[in-house]
Design a protein around this motif. Structure first.
Motif, PDB file in Angstrom:
ATOM      1  N   LYS A  26       0.843  -1.183   0.000  1.00 21.13           N
ATOM      2  CA  LYS A  26       0.000   0.000   0.000  1.00 21.13           C
ATOM      3  C   LYS A  26       0.883   1.237   0.000  1.00 21.13           C
ATOM      4  O   LYS A  26       1.983   1.218   0.550  1.00 21.13           O
ATOM      5  CB  LYS A  26      -0.904  -0.005   1.244  1.00 21.13           C
ATOM      6  N   PRO A  27       0.422   2.328  -0.617  1.00 18.27           N
ATOM      7  CA  PRO A  27       1.205   3.572  -0.583  1.00 18.27           C
ATOM      8  C   PRO A  27       1.416   4.026   0.861  1.00 18.27           C
ATOM      9  O   PRO A  27       0.526   3.903   1.706  1.00 18.27           O
ATOM     10  CB  PRO A  27       0.311   4.566  -1.346  1.00 18.27           C
ATOM     11  N   LYS A  28       2.596   4.546   1.145  1.00 15.13           N
ATOM     12  CA  LYS A  28       2.925   4.986   2.491  1.00 15.13           C
ATOM     13  C   LYS A  28       2.406   6.415   2.715  1.00 15.13           C
ATOM     14  O   LYS A  28       2.655   7.305   1.908  1.00 15.13           O
ATOM     15  CB  LYS A  28       4.437   4.962   2.712  1.00 15.13           C
ATOM     16  N   ALA A  29       1.682   6.613   3.828  1.00 12.25           N
ATOM     17  CA  ALA A  29       1.186   7.937   4.215  1.00 12.25           C
ATOM     18  C   ALA A  29       1.790   8.305   5.563  1.00 12.25           C
ATOM     19  O   ALA A  29       1.691   7.550   6.521  1.00 12.25           O
ATOM     20  CB  ALA A  29      -0.339   7.941   4.299  1.00 12.25           C
ATOM     21  N   VAL A  30       2.427   9.453   5.622  1.00 12.56           N
ATOM     22  CA  VAL A  30       3.083   9.905   6.850  1.00 12.56           C
ATOM     23  C   VAL A  30       2.289  11.052   7.470  1.00 12.56           C
ATOM     24  O   VAL A  30       1.840  11.972   6.774  1.00 12.56           O
ATOM     25  CB  VAL A  30       4.530  10.367   6.558  1.00 12.56           C
ATOM     26  N   LEU A  31       2.107  10.971   8.799  1.00 11.48           N
ATOM     27  CA  LEU A  31       1.392  12.008   9.545  1.00 11.48           C
ATOM     28  C   LEU A  31       2.393  12.918  10.241  1.00 11.48           C
ATOM     29  O   LEU A  31       3.355  12.451  10.852  1.00 11.48           O
ATOM     30  CB  LEU A  31       0.480  11.385  10.600  1.00 11.48           C
ATOM     31  N   LEU A  32       2.126  14.212  10.186  1.00 13.26           N
ATOM     32  CA  LEU A  32       2.969  15.198  10.870  1.00 13.26           C
ATOM     33  C   LEU A  32       2.173  15.912  11.943  1.00 13.26           C
ATOM     34  O   LEU A  32       1.046  16.338  11.713  1.00 13.26           O
ATOM     35  CB  LEU A  32       3.502  16.227   9.867  1.00 13.26           C
ATOM     36  N   MET A  69       1.670  29.258  12.995  1.00  8.33           N
ATOM     37  CA  MET A  69       1.901  30.446  12.166  1.00  8.33           C
ATOM     38  C   MET A  69       3.351  30.527  11.707  1.00  8.33           C
ATOM     39  O   MET A  69       3.634  30.905  10.568  1.00  8.33           O
ATOM     40  CB  MET A  69       1.477  31.697  12.935  1.00  8.33           C
ATOM     41  N   ARG A  70       4.282  30.177  12.586  1.00 13.39           N
ATOM     42  CA  ARG A  70       5.693  30.200  12.197  1.00 13.39           C
ATOM     43  C   ARG A  70       5.962  29.194  11.084  1.00 13.39           C
ATOM     44  O   ARG A  70       6.670  29.484  10.112  1.00 13.39           O
ATOM     45  CB  ARG A  70       6.586  29.885  13.403  1.00 13.39           C
ATOM     46  N   GLY A  71       5.394  27.983  11.226  1.00  9.59           N
ATOM     47  CA  GLY A  71       5.583  26.954  10.213  1.00  9.59           C
ATOM     48  C   GLY A  71       5.013  27.366   8.871  1.00  9.59           C
ATOM     49  O   GLY A  71       5.627  27.125   7.824  1.00  9.59           O
ATOM     50  N   LEU A  72       3.843  27.980   8.889  1.00  8.84           N
ATOM     51  CA  LEU A  72       3.214  28.455   7.660  1.00  8.84           C
ATOM     52  C   LEU A  72       4.106  29.476   6.959  1.00  8.84           C
ATOM     53  O   LEU A  72       4.327  29.411   5.743  1.00  8.84           O
ATOM     54  CB  LEU A  72       1.846  29.067   7.981  1.00  8.84           C
ATOM     55  N   CYS A  73       4.625  30.419   7.741  1.00  4.75           N
ATOM     56  CA  CYS A  73       5.500  31.454   7.205  1.00  4.75           C
ATOM     57  C   CYS A  73       6.779  30.835   6.616  1.00  4.75           C
ATOM     58  O   CYS A  73       7.185  31.166   5.493  1.00  4.75           O
ATOM     59  CB  CYS A  73       5.851  32.451   8.303  1.00  4.75           C
ATOM     60  N   SER A  82      12.891  23.123  11.387  1.00  7.65           N
ATOM     61  CA  SER A  82      12.678  21.866  12.114  1.00  7.65           C
ATOM     62  C   SER A  82      12.776  20.709  11.135  1.00  7.65           C
ATOM     63  O   SER A  82      12.697  20.893   9.909  1.00  7.65           O
ATOM     64  CB  SER A  82      11.305  21.848  12.794  1.00  7.65           C
ATOM     65  N   ASP A  83      12.946  19.504  11.682  1.00  7.55           N
ATOM     66  CA  ASP A  83      13.003  18.309  10.841  1.00  7.55           C
ATOM     67  C   ASP A  83      11.701  18.131  10.067  1.00  7.55           C
ATOM     68  O   ASP A  83      11.707  17.701   8.908  1.00  7.55           O
ATOM     69  CB  ASP A  83      13.259  17.063  11.704  1.00  7.55           C
ATOM     70  N   GLU A  84      10.594  18.453  10.724  1.00  8.31           N
ATOM     71  CA  GLU A  84       9.290  18.295  10.085  1.00  8.31           C
ATOM     72  C   GLU A  84       9.143  19.221   8.878  1.00  8.31           C
ATOM     73  O   GLU A  84       8.680  18.809   7.809  1.00  8.31           O
ATOM     74  CB  GLU A  84       8.167  18.559  11.092  1.00  8.31           C
ATOM     75  N   GLU A  85       9.532  20.473   9.056  1.00  7.36           N
ATOM     76  CA  GLU A  85       9.428  21.431   7.953  1.00  7.36           C
ATOM     77  C   GLU A  85      10.354  21.042   6.799  1.00  7.36           C
ATOM     78  O   GLU A  85       9.986  21.160   5.625  1.00  7.36           O
ATOM     79  CB  GLU A  85       9.750  22.843   8.447  1.00  7.36           C
ATOM     80  N   ARG A  86      11.540  20.562   7.151  1.00  4.55           N
ATOM     81  CA  ARG A  86      12.458  20.113   6.103  1.00  4.55           C
ATOM     82  C   ARG A  86      11.880  18.925   5.336  1.00  4.55           C
ATOM     83  O   ARG A  86      12.044  18.814   4.118  1.00  4.55           O
ATOM     84  CB  ARG A  86      13.817  19.737   6.719  1.00  4.55           C
ATOM     85  N   PHE A  87      11.191  18.030   6.049  1.00  7.00           N
ATOM     86  CA  PHE A  87      10.592  16.869   5.403  1.00  7.00           C
ATOM     87  C   PHE A  87       9.478  17.303   4.442  1.00  7.00           C
ATOM     88  O   PHE A  87       9.363  16.764   3.337  1.00  7.00           O
ATOM     89  CB  PHE A  87      10.028  15.919   6.467  1.00  7.00           C
TER      90      PHE A  87
END
Length: 224
Positions: A26-32, A69-73, A82-87
């Motif tokens: 199955k296609p892999k789906a990752v949650l953040l 808001m910071r992540g959106l910007c 962050s690792d999440e934003e880089r991903f």
């Protein structure tokens, strides 16, 4: 039973097992940024769901449950802290599908109280994400409804890489270099009209029935 038929069937079955075609993944789906994975149980039949961690290198779809808001910007400007934003940025660069849950976008909570100019600034950032191909969704059903199209597109891409007919010196050739196993079914196709030669890899396996087809139809076999 015809010996060649038996050999042909055995070779094809071995090939399927070697390539794990009997149990497609199955296609892999990752949650953040989601603690409650159970919220996404409805996707389990369609996707292999997992939470993000540093060991996850890629996925087919990425679901962003919350976005501050910071992540959106940061993302709108193509930056990451962050690792999440880089991903997220990495998956976008790889052409993967990225979804953000509308209810998890932080700035929208302040629509009634925020200065209009500031609110519109974040709204513009959201528009930038959409230009990158990110989809803002309100319902997880939006993902499942698009799953079949996703799979079909992936299959089309795979098929497009397998065969190609081209003309060299007024002679049409069928390019099967990317196929490990050449079966008779690969040769019995409408587009074979006018084809005079078959091009395969030096490591390709040609089944007995395919060999007979090539001989009977006087096709040239070229191994490269």
């Amino acid at each position: 039973m015809n010996y060649d038929n038996v050999v042909n069937l055995i070779v094809e079955e071995i090939y399927k097992k070697l390539n794990n075609n009997e149990v497609p993944n199955k296609p892999k789906a990752v949650l953040l940024w989601e603690d409650n994975k159970a919220k996404f149980d409805m996707l389990n039949n369609e996707f292999d769901i997992m939470n993000f961690d540093k060991n996850v290198k890629s996925c087919e779809i990425l679901i962003v449950s919350k976005l501050c808001m910071r992540g959106l910007c940061n993302l709108a400007l193509g930056n990451s802290t962050s690792d999440e934003e880089r991903f997220i940025l990495k998956m976008l660069m790889k052409g993967k599908k990225v979804y953000i849950l509308d209810e998890g976008i932080e700035y929208k909570r302040y629509k009634e109280t925020a200065p209009k100019a500031l609110y519109n600034k974040y709204l513009a950032y959201e528009d930038e994400l959409k230009k990158f191909g990110i989809e803002i969704i309100k319902d997880l059903n939006c993902i499942t409804s698009k799953k079949n199209n996703f799979i079909q597109n992936e299959e089309i891409k795979k098929d497009d890489c397998k065969t190609e007919i081209f003309k060299i010196d007024d002679e049409f050739s069928l390019d099967l270099k990317n196929k490990k196993l050449i079966s008779e079914s690969d040769l019995r196709k409408p587009q074979m009209n006018g084809v005079k030669s078959i091009i395969v890899s030096k490591r390709s396996i040609i089944t007995p029935l395919a060999t007979d087809f090539i001989r009977i139809h006087h096709l040239k076999l070229k191994r490269i």
